[in-house]
Design an enzyme around this catalytic site. Structure first.
Site, mmCIF file in Angstrom:
data_model
loop_
_atom_site.group_PDB
_atom_site.id
_atom_site.type_symbol
_atom_site.label_atom_id
_atom_site.label_comp_id
_atom_site.label_asym_id
_atom_site.label_seq_id
_atom_site.Cartn_x
_atom_site.Cartn_y
_atom_site.Cartn_z
ATOM 1 N N GLY A 11 0.780 -1.373 0.017
ATOM 2 C CA GLY A 11 -0.449 0.220 0.275
ATOM 3 C C GLY A 11 0.803 1.066 -0.012
ATOM 4 N N SER B 85 -5.923 -5.671 -2.049
ATOM 5 C CA SER B 85 -7.318 -5.723 -2.160
ATOM 6 C C SER B 85 -7.448 -4.245 -1.985
ATOM 7 C CB SER B 85 -8.235 -5.785 -0.751
ATOM 8 O OG SER B 85 -8.010 -4.935 0.404
ATOM 9 N N SER C 104 -3.600 6.147 13.878
ATOM 10 C CA SER C 104 -4.080 7.373 13.867
ATOM 11 C C SER C 104 -4.442 8.121 14.757
ATOM 12 C CB SER C 104 -5.702 7.396 12.765
ATOM 13 O OG SER C 104 -5.852 8.414 12.454
ATOM 14 N N THR D 36 -7.160 9.943 14.440
ATOM 15 C CA THR D 36 -8.291 9.895 15.417
ATOM 16 C C THR D 36 -9.354 9.097 16.248
ATOM 17 O OG1 THR D 36 -10.481 9.120 13.783
ATOM 18 C CG2 THR D 36 -8.892 8.143 14.029
ATOM 19 N N TYR E 11 -14.356 3.281 10.548
ATOM 20 C CA TYR E 11 -13.105 3.644 10.499
ATOM 21 C C TYR E 11 -12.058 4.029 11.663
ATOM 22 C CZ TYR E 11 -8.247 4.436 9.424
ATOM 23 O OH TYR E 11 -6.396 5.047 9.178
ATOM 24 N N LYS F 258 -9.148 1.536 14.523
ATOM 25 C CA LYS F 258 -8.116 1.749 15.062
ATOM 26 C C LYS F 258 -8.203 2.035 16.306
ATOM 27 C CE LYS F 258 -6.370 1.761 11.199
ATOM 28 N NZ LYS F 258 -5.104 1.169 11.009
ATOM 29 N N PHE G 48 -0.958 11.480 11.900
ATOM 30 C CA PHE G 48 -0.925 12.689 11.028
ATOM 31 C C PHE G 48 -1.626 12.294 10.016
ATOM 32 C CE2 PHE G 48 -2.496 14.378 14.980
ATOM 33 C CZ PHE G 48 -1.536 13.903 15.769
ATOM 34 N N GLY H 5 -17.899 15.426 10.462
ATOM 35 C CA GLY H 5 -16.400 14.866 10.575
ATOM 36 C C GLY H 5 -16.051 15.734 11.293
ATOM 37 N N ASP H 6 -15.868 16.688 10.520
ATOM 38 C CA ASP H 6 -13.592 16.979 9.584
ATOM 39 C C ASP H 6 -13.913 18.198 10.838
ATOM 40 O OD1 ASP H 6 -13.157 16.654 7.919
ATOM 41 O OD2 ASP H 6 -13.063 17.989 6.454
HETATM 42 P P1 NAD Z 1 -3.513 1.545 1.741
HETATM 43 O O1 NAD Z 1 -4.718 0.771 1.614
HETATM 44 O O2 NAD Z 1 -2.666 2.002 0.866
HETATM 45 O O3 NAD Z 1 -2.675 -0.017 2.483
HETATM 46 C C1 NAD Z 1 -3.071 -0.811 3.077
HETATM 47 C C2 NAD Z 1 -2.515 -1.962 2.433
HETATM 48 O O4 NAD Z 1 -3.379 -3.782 2.866
HETATM 49 C C3 NAD Z 1 -3.074 -2.503 0.954
HETATM 50 O O5 NAD Z 1 -1.811 -2.743 -0.084
HETATM 51 C C4 NAD Z 1 -4.408 -3.732 0.987
HETATM 52 O O6 NAD Z 1 -4.149 -4.166 -0.217
HETATM 53 C C5 NAD Z 1 -3.920 -3.761 2.422
HETATM 54 N N1 NAD Z 1 -4.040 -4.757 2.786
HETATM 55 C C6 NAD Z 1 -6.021 -4.442 3.528
HETATM 56 N N2 NAD Z 1 -6.751 -5.267 4.443
HETATM 57 C C7 NAD Z 1 -5.759 -6.272 4.271
HETATM 58 C C8 NAD Z 1 -6.054 -7.630 4.954
HETATM 59 N N3 NAD Z 1 -6.795 -7.729 5.081
HETATM 60 N N4 NAD Z 1 -4.814 -8.549 4.426
HETATM 61 C C9 NAD Z 1 -3.913 -8.245 3.973
HETATM 62 N N5 NAD Z 1 -3.777 -6.816 3.315
HETATM 63 C C10 NAD Z 1 -4.347 -5.886 3.345
HETATM 64 O O7 NAD Z 1 -3.540 2.674 2.980
HETATM 65 P P2 NAD Z 1 -2.481 3.408 4.046
HETATM 66 O O8 NAD Z 1 -2.867 4.681 3.319
HETATM 67 O O9 NAD Z 1 -1.388 2.470 3.220
HETATM 68 O O10 NAD Z 1 -2.416 2.932 5.151
HETATM 69 C C11 NAD Z 1 -1.841 2.250 5.779
HETATM 70 C C12 NAD Z 1 -2.228 2.008 7.376
HETATM 71 O O11 NAD Z 1 -2.149 3.262 7.885
HETATM 72 C C13 NAD Z 1 -3.783 1.653 7.387
HETATM 73 O O12 NAD Z 1 -3.635 0.722 8.478
HETATM 74 C C14 NAD Z 1 -4.390 2.476 7.344
HETATM 75 O O13 NAD Z 1 -5.291 2.847 8.748
HETATM 76 C C15 NAD Z 1 -2.963 3.792 8.729
HETATM 77 N N6 NAD Z 1 -3.625 5.091 8.582
HETATM 78 C C16 NAD Z 1 -3.438 5.641 7.330
HETATM 79 C C17 NAD Z 1 -3.551 7.106 7.178
HETATM 80 C C18 NAD Z 1 -3.373 8.260 5.698
HETATM 81 O O14 NAD Z 1 -3.851 8.769 5.861
HETATM 82 N N7 NAD Z 1 -3.068 6.838 4.344
HETATM 83 C C19 NAD Z 1 -3.531 7.902 8.099
HETATM 84 C C20 NAD Z 1 -3.972 7.197 9.414
HETATM 85 C C21 NAD Z 1 -3.950 5.976 9.453
HETATM 86 N N1 UFG Z 2 -10.637 18.761 1.905
HETATM 87 C C1 UFG Z 2 -10.833 19.837 1.043
HETATM 88 N N2 UFG Z 2 -11.366 18.983 0.089
HETATM 89 C C2 UFG Z 2 -11.129 18.003 -0.145
HETATM 90 C C3 UFG Z 2 -9.940 17.224 0.330
HETATM 91 C C4 UFG Z 2 -10.087 17.356 1.881
HETATM 92 O O1 UFG Z 2 -11.275 20.713 2.000
HETATM 93 O O2 UFG Z 2 -11.866 16.874 -1.422
HETATM 94 C C5 UFG Z 2 -9.791 19.404 3.657
HETATM 95 C C6 UFG Z 2 -10.947 18.561 4.437
HETATM 96 O O3 UFG Z 2 -12.403 19.223 4.500
HETATM 97 C C7 UFG Z 2 -9.849 18.933 6.248
HETATM 98 C C8 UFG Z 2 -8.430 18.549 5.126
HETATM 99 O O4 UFG Z 2 -8.883 19.181 4.052
HETATM 100 O O5 UFG Z 2 -10.145 20.234 6.335
HETATM 101 C C9 UFG Z 2 -8.039 17.118 5.447
HETATM 102 O O6 UFG Z 2 -8.002 16.041 4.607
HETATM 103 P P1 UFG Z 2 -8.448 15.367 4.285
HETATM 104 O O7 UFG Z 2 -9.520 13.885 3.876
HETATM 105 O O8 UFG Z 2 -7.130 14.886 3.692
HETATM 106 O O9 UFG Z 2 -7.510 13.871 6.309
HETATM 107 P P2 UFG Z 2 -8.010 14.186 7.738
HETATM 108 O O10 UFG Z 2 -7.441 14.820 8.390
HETATM 109 O O11 UFG Z 2 -9.742 14.440 7.271
HETATM 110 O O12 UFG Z 2 -8.354 12.581 7.902
HETATM 111 C C10 UFG Z 2 -6.582 12.017 8.411
HETATM 112 C C11 UFG Z 2 -7.006 10.785 7.538
HETATM 113 C C12 UFG Z 2 -7.198 9.602 8.507
HETATM 114 C C13 UFG Z 2 -7.518 9.886 9.796
HETATM 115 C C14 UFG Z 2 -7.652 11.594 9.922
HETATM 116 C C15 UFG Z 2 -7.451 11.990 11.221
HETATM 117 O O13 UFG Z 2 -7.202 10.220 6.042
HETATM 118 O O14 UFG Z 2 -7.028 8.701 7.827
HETATM 119 O O15 UFG Z 2 -6.837 12.269 9.147
HETATM 120 O O16 UFG Z 2 -6.497 10.671 11.581
HETATM 121 F F1 UFG Z 2 -8.619 9.237 10.234
#
Ligand code: NAD
Ligand code: UFG
Length: 340
Positions: free
Chosen positions: A12, A36, A126, A128, A151, A155, A180, A297-298
């Site tokens: 991922g 996935s 996260s 969150t 979601y 977490k 973050f 939710g923001d």
């Molecule tokens: P991503 O979707 O790109 O990566 C997740 C990977 O896990 C994918 O490659 C998917 O195929 C794999 N996967 C999902 N379910 C699976 C399963 N049951 N078995 C095996 N593989 C599985 O997401 P990401 O942005 O790289 O996030 C990685 C982790 O960090 C996630 O747990 C996400 O919740 C957490 N996280 C992400 C963010 C963000 O903003 N990207 C913020 C906070 C936490």
């Molecule tokens: N935003 C826009 N337009 C868009 C998308 C986002 O204005 O099209 C704004 C949102 O309102 C927010 C900021 O950009 O103010 C960041 O939004 P993101 O959706 O990129 O990120 P979030 O802060 O909402 O969420 C992130 C992660 C979640 C995590 C959350 C809290 O994506 O996984 O932070 O940690 F749960």
């Protein structure tokens, strides 16, 4: 001898950058991913960047038999657990899918680890889990709050499961990393974020609008109590975030805490409008955007107190916002259709 790390979800967005960092730090890397939400093509790209091979297993963390095989066939010193579903909106439509994947999946993984006496695990949590009501900067000592979406609930549930599990048995040493807002991409432009469908997150929407794939970026809310009325977030370069995982692993190996909790951010908040304007400036282009109603939710402002990670792990983010915005555009413009 080289240490071996099992990386669940390693194909991922964040996982792939972490694999690069691990290989660069001379770890053996075994990736378990069901693809996935990722592409097999990422593996070649990781090899191109690092010049090193990793071992890939296509499979699901909920598959007990497979996990038993993985832990039997490979010597594994620690697990970094990224695998999970992450779309906030979707989690409200199919909660059980999220709970099964994220919570049951984590439990199945822990059971297999326990059976094979492997106790070190880094978990992708996260910001969150702090909920919506605390003022930033958010410190790890704040009590967690009930998240407003499924979601976020998954977490928080896994964090609580890890804490309770660690109390019962001194096998365990867990790092809970509260991310973050990870953005950016590897400087090579070879790996980056490749969301399915219409992006939820800000940066993929920005880059797809800049590409002409989306007509207009909607900025959610222009009336927040912030310097320019738009939401403020702590954006962190995904390469820095990946580096934090190596630091956390090293800390687990040397200090073996039962549970350690660290924010992984920069400690600085930027507004959405600032991000949009910097993106235009750094990449010398114009972005079509409009202000619309707030998104449900923001929160207005969310940024980390990043001191604990600095003190304990020696982790400090090195890339600034311009680096993040340049690298994310490099990735998107080199790969207009992601890995497709
Ligand atoms: P991503 O979707 O790109 O990566 C997740 C990977 O896990 C994918 O490659 C998917 O195929 C794999 N996967 C999902 N379910 C699976 C399963 N049951 N078995 C095996 N593989 C599985 O997401 P990401 O942005 O790289 O996030 C990685 C982790 O960090 C996630 O747990 C996400 O919740 C957490 N996280 C992400 C963010 C963000 O903003 N990207 C913020 C906070 C936490
Ligand atoms: N935003 C826009 N337009 C868009 C998308 C986002 O204005 O099209 C704004 C949102 O309102 C927010 C900021 O950009 O103010 C960041 O939004 P993101 O959706 O990129 O990120 P979030 O802060 O909402 O969420 C992130 C992660 C979640 C995590 C959350 C809290 O994506 O996984 O932070 O940690 F749960």
């Amino acid at each position: 001898m080289k240490q071996s790390i099992l990386v669940t979800g390693g194909a991922g967005f964040i996982g792939s950058h972490c694999c690069v960092e691990l290989l660069d730090h001379n770890f053996n890397v075994i990736v378990l991913d069901n693809l996935s939400n990722s592409s097999i093509k990422v593996l070649d790209r990781i090899k191109k960047i690092t010049g090193k091979e990793l071992h890939f297993i296509q499979g699901d963390i909920r598959d007990k038999v497979l996990l038993d095989q993985v832990f039997t066939q490979h010597h594994i010193d620690a697990v970094i657990h990224f695998a999970g579903l992450k779309a906030v909106g979707e989690s409200m439509q199919v909660p059980l899918t999220y709970f099964d994947n994220n919570i049951s999946g984590s439990i199945t993984l822990l059971q297999a680890m326990q059976q094979h006496r492997i106790g070190h695990l880094v978990f992708s949590s996260s910001a969150t889990v702090y909920g919506e009501n605390y003022p930033s900067p958010l410190h790890e000592d704040l009590p967690t709050a009930q998240p407003t979406n499924n979601y976020g609930y998954s977490k928080l549930a896994v964090e609580q499961i890890l804490q309770a599990t660690a109390k019962a048995n001194d096998l365990w040493s867990f790092a809970l990393l509260r991310y973050f807002n990870p953005i950016g991409a590897h400087q090579s432009g070879l790996i980056g974020e490749d969301p399915n469908g219409i992006p939820n997150n800000l940066l993929p929407y920005v880059t797809q609008t800049a590409m002409g794939k989306r007509e207009v970026l909607s900025i959610y809310g222009h009336d927040y109590p912030t310097q320019d009325g738009t939401g403020v977030r702590d954006f962190i370069h995904v390469v820095d975030l990946a580096h934090a995982h190596v630091k956390a692993l090293q800390y687990l190996f040397t200090h073996k805490p039962s549970v350690g909790i660290w924010n992984i951010g920069t400690g600085t908040g930027y507004s959405v409008l600032e991000v949009v304007k910097r993106f235009e400036q750094v990449n010398q282009l114009k972005l079509n955007y409009q202000f619309v109603e707030r998104r449900a939710g923001d929160v207005a402002v969310c940024f980390a107190d990043a001191n604990k990670a600095k003190q304990d792990l020696g982790f400090v983010a090195e890339h600034n916002l311009d680096d993040m915005l340049r690298d994310v555009w490099h990735w998107q413009s080199q790969n207009p259709d992601g890995y497709a």
